[in-house]
Design a protein around this motif. Structure first.
Motif, mmCIF file in Angstrom:
data_model
loop_
_atom_site.group_PDB
_atom_site.id
_atom_site.type_symbol
_atom_site.label_atom_id
_atom_site.label_comp_id
_atom_site.label_asym_id
_atom_site.label_seq_id
_atom_site.Cartn_x
_atom_site.Cartn_y
_atom_site.Cartn_z
ATOM 1 N N ALA A 33 1.475 -5.033 8.802
ATOM 2 C CA ALA A 33 2.022 -3.954 9.640
ATOM 3 C C ALA A 33 0.916 -3.094 10.253
ATOM 4 C CB ALA A 33 2.992 -3.093 8.828
ATOM 5 N N GLY A 34 -0.173 -3.743 10.671
ATOM 6 C CA GLY A 34 -1.254 -3.033 11.332
ATOM 7 C C GLY A 34 -2.183 -2.259 10.407
ATOM 8 N N GLU A 35 -1.978 -2.374 9.110
ATOM 9 C CA GLU A 35 -2.797 -1.678 8.116
ATOM 10 C C GLU A 35 -3.502 -2.699 7.227
ATOM 11 O OE1 GLU A 35 -3.141 1.675 7.849
ATOM 12 O OE2 GLU A 35 -1.843 1.920 9.598
ATOM 13 N N PRO A 36 -4.617 -2.322 6.569
ATOM 14 C CA PRO A 36 -5.244 -3.251 5.625
ATOM 15 C C PRO A 36 -4.274 -3.639 4.512
ATOM 16 C CG PRO A 36 -6.716 -1.426 6.095
ATOM 17 C CD PRO A 36 -5.377 -1.076 6.704
ATOM 18 N N CYS A 37 -4.247 -4.893 4.159
ATOM 19 C CA CYS A 37 -3.370 -5.392 3.104
ATOM 20 C C CYS A 37 -3.738 -4.717 1.775
ATOM 21 C CB CYS A 37 -3.520 -6.899 2.979
ATOM 22 S SG CYS A 37 -2.586 -7.626 1.609
ATOM 23 N N PRO A 38 -2.754 -4.196 1.054
ATOM 24 C CA PRO A 38 -3.061 -3.527 -0.206
ATOM 25 C C PRO A 38 -3.482 -4.487 -1.324
ATOM 26 C CG PRO A 38 -0.698 -3.545 0.166
ATOM 27 C CD PRO A 38 -1.342 -4.086 1.407
#
Length: 53
Positions: A33-38
């Motif tokens: 979702a456009g963020e670094p993967c946790p």
């Protein structure tokens, strides 16, 4: 020098009998979702046991 463990690692980096694999959560892209993967901390890889280790 071993890297710091990521939340999705199943073993500490550099542990004998382990290797890097594509992160199953982000499919190796490192992003969700456009963020670094946790799980992989944005690297696209996680450390997992290999060969039945």
């Amino acid at each position: 020098m071993a890297d710091s463990p990521k939340p999705g690692d199943k073993a500490d980096p550099g542990t004998p009998g382990t290797g890097e694999n594509l992160c199953p959560r982000c499919a190796g892209s490192g992003r969700l979702a456009g963020e670094p993967c946790p799980d992989c901390a944005g690297t696209g890889t996680v450390t997992e046991p290999i060969g039945g280790a």
